[in-house]
Design an enzyme around this catalytic site. Sequence first.
Site, short mmCIF file in Angstrom:
data_model
loop_
_atom_site.label_atom_id
_atom_site.label_comp_id
_atom_site.label_asym_id
_atom_site.label_seq_id
_atom_site.Cartn_x
_atom_site.Cartn_y
_atom_site.Cartn_z
N CYS A 1 40.61 40.41 37.90
CA CYS A 1 41.99 39.90 37.90
C CYS A 1 42.10 38.57 37.13
O CYS A 1 42.90 37.71 37.51
CB CYS A 1 42.53 39.73 39.32
SG CYS A 1 42.64 41.25 40.22
N VAL A 2 41.28 38.43 36.10
CA VAL A 2 41.38 37.24 35.24
C VAL A 2 41.40 37.72 33.79
O VAL A 2 40.57 37.34 32.97
CB VAL A 2 40.21 36.25 35.47
CG1 VAL A 2 40.48 34.90 34.78
CG2 VAL A 2 39.98 36.01 36.96
#
Lengths: 79, 421
Positions: free
Chosen positions: B374-375
């Site tokens: 999630c980056v």
Amino acid sequence: MSDFKERNVQCILKILEKKNPATTKDIMAMRDLFPDLCAGCSSGGDVILAGKQLVEEGIIQRKWTAEGFEWKLISDPDK
Amino acid sequence: MVVWSRIRKDFPVLNELYEGKSLIYFDSACMALKPVQVWEAMEYYYKYLGACGGAGRSTHSLGVETSLLTEESRQKLASFINAKSSNEIVWTRNATEGLNIVAATLPIKKDENVVTTTLEHHSGMLPFFKKCQETGSELRIVNAKPDGTFDLTDFEEKIDDKTKIVSFVHASNLTGTIAPLEDIIKIAHEYGAWVVSDEAQYAPHNELDVQKLDVDFSVLSVHKACGPTGVGVLYGKYELLEELGMFLVGGDVIEDVVYEDGKITPKYLPPPHKFEAGLQNYGGMLGAGAAVDYLQKIGMDNIHKREQSFSRRLLEGVLELEKFEVLGPLDYKQRAALVSFRPKSDSMNHNDITEYFNEMLPHNKILMRSGNMCVHPFQYQIGMSPAQGDGVTRASLYIYNTLEEIEIFLTALENFAKTID
């Protein structure tokens, strides 16, 4: 089975109909061909989970190779 | 002195074979395992209470005890991060919800801006992206350096007297970077901007003192701190929590709803209750209190020291193999207890690497996470393409891991490295 999971099952099956066998890397690269079926985060974990389910059901086989896992659709699972 | 072998016994899953193999759990950056003490606290609620808590609800014996115990847990969380008062602790579902509360209720004007970075978890960036889209405010993004560290001058360039808030991750879940939060807060405050820090990866592993940092808001996910799932905390300076608007509304957030002349007029409760609409996760709150009790009993400094020495060995061991690229700073002192890596040859999908360690080892199952954590923005920034299947495998440590487990992993990784180009 949820619609989401079912779509990813169909995603793997459709990809393997086009290229059989295929490595995980191939499968990830071919997800773009079936955008309506290959759902979930781009990391591809949902597709892998669907693939593992198909392995458990005896519909596809998975074996380890130097390029990672190779997934193969069994033409007739009963044979 | 901490007897670490005793700590490990509090986590029964680690003392059992799974499919005939020993488990090595290296996925604590996603979810920490839960000690007996935490589920016993939750069991107490479900077994012996099971009633409503919360301000002004049921006043019978079970309701009163539920309210007392959940407020006691709120106080424990306040002590855990050294908040001035338990009224500065808002229960949430997770850190993501805390960030969404801050973003959604932020009183920001169209000509103001929000500053964030490419290294944020999507949860630290997207709530503010959404808010800026809705208000027409500007979202300014500071690029992390390719090694995952930051140059403070980049913040000095982006933050100005129109900056309303800076959303910043204290410890990155992707690169492990420990950011210079105190310096960034000072820069932000010079311009009158607020700072919200994402402590999801930092607080479970280090002593966090929100008063010393002078941070305005912080968010925690209790599930990464040995606590139950579905419980998080939003910390805010009380006067700033008062300034924020309402998020979810309904029961438990109101003092009264007057109906007069065909119109309703709600009167809302003050913080923290104004953010806690509806019946809450009372069992989870008790579990959260037990989790921070557990960690504090071990001592956050003891946890930090042990993890730093372990993560040094893990980092150096992966780098020594020379077959893998490690994301983030190469100085172990600048890192949290996690290592995200990928083969330099790019010959294999990251999902296969985690599957290999999950299934292909003869005696162990080494459980890690793969993907993009999630980056995504930072990975695009450094030339990776999550959309094309690029990603990393992440090994993350916690209090129950041992040096022996790290050595088993490094030996397995060395053998694995021989099989790839």
